[in-house]
Design an enzyme around this catalytic site. Structure first.
Site, PDB file in Angstrom:
ATOM      1  CB  ALA A 115      -0.923   0.004   1.217  1.00  0.00           C
ATOM      2  CG  PHE A 116      -0.370   5.560  -0.440  1.00  0.00           C
ATOM      3  CD1 PHE A 116      -1.612   5.215   0.046  1.00  0.00           C
ATOM      4  CD2 PHE A 116       0.176   6.777  -0.049  1.00  0.00           C
ATOM      5  CE1 PHE A 116      -2.303   6.053   0.913  1.00  0.00           C
ATOM      6  CE2 PHE A 116      -0.516   7.619   0.819  1.00  0.00           C
ATOM      7  CZ  PHE A 116      -1.757   7.259   1.297  1.00  0.00           C
ATOM      8  CE  LYS A 117      -2.600   5.024   5.311  1.00  0.00           C
ATOM      9  NZ  LYS A 117      -3.540   4.606   4.229  1.00  0.00           N
ATOM     10  CG  ASP A 118       4.747  -0.141   2.484  1.00  0.00           C
ATOM     11  OD1 ASP A 118       4.640  -0.227   3.723  1.00  0.00           O
ATOM     12  OD2 ASP A 118       4.378  -1.047   1.709  1.00  0.00           O
ATOM     13  CG  MET A 121       5.369   3.773   8.165  1.00  0.00           C
ATOM     14  SD  MET A 121       4.501   5.085   9.026  1.00  0.00           S
ATOM     15  CE  MET A 121       2.812   4.547   8.886  1.00  0.00           C
TER      16      MET A 121
END
Ligand SMILES: *Cc1c(COP(=O)(O)O)cnc(C)c1O
Length: 493
Positions: A115-118, A121
Site C-alpha cells: 500500500a502507498f503508506k510504505d 513510512m
C-alpha cells in the site's frame, strides 16, 4: 526552513524538532513557513537528476528544500537506504502504467505491505532511527490499526535501533492476509496486541494511554499517524516523479529505458492532473504542496467512497464531520473516515494562512456544531479555481464495475481504493495526462476482487503461504491497564 502551526503558534521550529511530534502544542498541524519555489530551470534540473540518478536522488533534492538540520551527506544516505529496488520492487520505485490513452496509474504500492503508506513510512523509519540515535533517546510507538497503517508502521520500524512498536488491532477482525502480514513479523522490537473488541476500543485505549502524561513521558510514548509532516513531505516526491514520467518523450514515444527531458519543449509547459483516492487527505495534501511549489499540475481530483466528507466540501463549501454511527464500512476500508485529519492544512492555505481563522473553524465551530460552512466565503471558490481541486465519490457498485471494466479493457487488476480513483478520474478528464494514484494492490482486498471478477487476484510470490507462518501476537482484553502493563514489561525506565 522553519515550521509553524496552522492555529497560529509561530514558535520557530526546525524539521527535526517536529519530526518526533504529532500535533503542535496549540492543537494545530505543522506546515513549513513557506513553500520553496521550483521554477522552470530548477524543474529541468530535477528532471535530469531523476532521469540520471533515480528516485532516491530526487527524494534527496526535494527533502533538502525542507530539511536543513540534517547534514546533506546523512540525508542523502537516508534517502538511498529507503528507496531501493529491493524494498520497492522496481528501479523506478513508482512506475507509471498506461491504462488507456491519457489515463495512467502511478504505482505507489510496491513496498513491503503493498500500500502507498510504505512510501512515507519507510522513510520515517530511517529518519526516526537517525534522529533518536543522534539524541541518544528511545521511542515507543503506540498505535491502533484496522489494517494498512499498522502493518506499514511495523514493516518500517522492524529492527530499527531505539524504537519499539506496540500495535493494537481488533482481535479476529482483520482479514487473514492482514493478520498474517503483521503477526508473522518476528522482530523483537515489534509487539502485536490483539484487543478483544472493535477498532474504536483500540483507538480509545491509545488515547487513554497518551492522555496519561506521566505514563507517556516515563515510557517515551509516541505515534506515527498521518498528520506527521515528514510523512506528508515524503509523499510530495512521487508527484514530481509521476510528472516527469508522464511528460517524458518515453511515454509519448511508447518505449525506451528511462524518462528523459523533452528538449524541444520548454520545461514546465506540459501540465498533468492527478486523481487521489482519499481518506484523511494526507496523500492529496502532498499533491497540493507539490503544486504550491510550482509543479505544473492542472487539477487535483479528490476521490472518496461512500464516506464523502471531502467530496461534500469541494462541492458545497460545507465541511461536516460524521458521527461514528454515520461512518460506513465499505469495500475500500482505508478511506472509511469520519473526518479528514490533514484537511486543516489545506484550509489554512485557503484562508491565506490565517491561523486565528483556522483555529476558529477547527477548535470552535467544528467541535461546537459539527460542521463549518465556507460556501459564502469568496475564498471557497478559490479551492477550485486557484488550487485546482475537483472531487467526486464512488460506491461499492461503482467499484465492482470499474474493477471489471479495467480488467476487461486494459488487462489490469486494480484494488478497490484505486478503483474509486479511476471511476472519479474518468469524470474529470481534462485533456491533460491524468495520473490516478494506485494506493494498494488488489491482493489486499481479495474478497471484493473475487466478487467483481469471479476469481481472486494474483498473489505476489513473496506472499504465497503467508497465512501459514508462525504468528507473534498477544491477545488482551479491551482494558487500558493491561496494555500499560504490556508496555511496561518491555521498556526499562
Ligand atoms: C490510507 C489509504 C488511503 C487514503 O489516504 P489518505 O492519505 O488518508 O487520504 C487510500 N487508499 C489506501 C489503500 C490507503 O491505505
Amino acid at each position: 526552513m522553519h515550521y509553524l502551526s496552522t492555529r497560529g503558534d509561530a514558535t520557530a521550529r526546525k524539521f527535526c524538532d517536529i519530526l518526533l511530534e504529532g500535533l503542535a502544542p496549540d492543537g494545530g498541524l505543522y506546515l513549513p513557513e513557506r513553500y520553496p519555489q521550483v521554477n522552470a530551470a530548477e524543474l529541468a534540473r530535477l528532471r535530469k537528476v531523476h532521469a540520471e540518478q533515480g528516485y532516491a536522488a530526487l527524494a534527496f533534492e526535494i527533502l533538502s528544500l525542507y530539511i536543513d538540520d540534517i547534514p546533506s551527506a546523512d540525508l542523502r544516505a537516508i534517502c538511498d537506504k529507503t528507496y531501493t529496488a529491493q524494498v520497492f520492487g522496481t528501479r523506478e520505485i513508482v512506475p507509471l502504467k498506461p491504462l488507456e490513452p491519457g489515463l495512467f496509474l502511478l504505482g505507489l504500492s510496491n513496498g513491503p505491505t503493498l500500500a502507498f503508506k510504505d512510501m512515507a513510512m519507510q522513510l520515517l523509519g530511517h529518519l526516526f532511527e537517525y534522529e533518536l540515535g543522534r539524541r541518544g533517546e528511545e521511542l515507543n510507538i503506540l498505535g491502533a490499526t484496522s489494517g494498512d497503517t499498522g502493518s506499514a508502521a511495523e514493516y518500517a520500524m522492524r529492527g530499527k535501533r531505539g524504537i519499539r512498536v506496540f500495535m493494537l488491532s481488533p482481535h479476529g477482525r482483520m482479514s487473514p492476509f492482514q493478520q498474517a502480514q503483521m503477526f508473522s513479523l518476528q522482530d523483537a522490537n515489534i509487539h502485536n496486541i490483539a484487543i478483544e473488541g472493535v477498532f474504536d476500543d483500540c483507538q480509545d485505549i491509545v488515547k487513554a494511554v497518551s492522555n496519561d502524561l506521566a505514563f507517556k513521558a516515563r515510557y517515551r510514548i509516541g505515534t506515527v499517524n498521518s498528520i506527521n509532516w515528514a510523512r506528508l513531505l515524503a509523499q510530495v516526491v512521487y508527484y514530481f516523479a509521476g510528472y516527469f514520467q508522464a511528460t517524458s518523450d518515453r511515454v509519448e514515444a511508447g518505449g525506451g529505458p528511462l524518462p528523459q527531458p523533452s528538449p524541444q519543449r520548454g520545461e514546465g509547459a506540459a501540465r498533468v492532473s492527478f486523481t487521489v483516492p482519499s481518506g484523511n487527505f494526507g496523500n492529496v495534501c502532498a499533491g497540493h504542496v507539490a503544486r504550491m511549489m510550482g509543479l505544473p499540475v492542472e487539477h487535483l481530483v479528490v476521490a472518496t467512497n461512500e464516506n464523502d466528507v471531502l467530496d461534500e466540501f469541494f462541492r458545497t463549501g460545507v465541511y461536516r464531520v460524521r458521527a461514528a454511527a454515520d461512518t460506513r464500512e465499505t469495500s475500500s476500508p482505508s478511506m472509511d473516515i469520519s473526518k479528514a485529519s490533514n484537511f486543516e492544512r489545506f484550509v489554512f492555505d485557503l484562508l491565506g494562512r490565517d491561523g486565528a481563522a483556522t483555529r476558529r473553524l477547527f477548535a470552535e465551530q467544528l467541535p461546537g456544531q459539527g460542521f463549518f460552512d465556507l460556501s459564502g466565503d469568496a475564498r471557497f471558490a478559490q479551492a477550485a479555481a486557484r488550487y485546482g481541486f475537483r472531487s467526486g465519490r464512488s460506491t461499492h457498485a461503482d467499484r465492482l464495475a470499474t474493477i471489471r471494466e479495467v480488467h476487461a479493457r486494459c488487462g489490469v487488476t486494480i484494488d478497490t481504493h484505486t478503483a474509486d480513483g479511476v471511476k472519479v478520474a474518468r469524470e474529470h478528464l481534462d485533456g491533460k495526462p491524468m495520473l490516478v494514484l494506485e494506493t494498494a494492490l488488489p491482493i489486499k482486498f481479495a474478497q471484493t476482487i473475487t466478487e467483481a471478477l469471479g476469481h481472486p487476484p494474483e498473489r505476489p510470490a513473496q506472499f504465497v503461504g503467508i497465512e501459514d507462518l508462525p504468528k507473534r501476537v498477544s491477545v488482551l482484553p479491551a482494558e487500558v491497564a493491561g496494555v500499560k502493563a504490556a508496555i511496561a514489561a518491555q521498556v526499562s525506565v
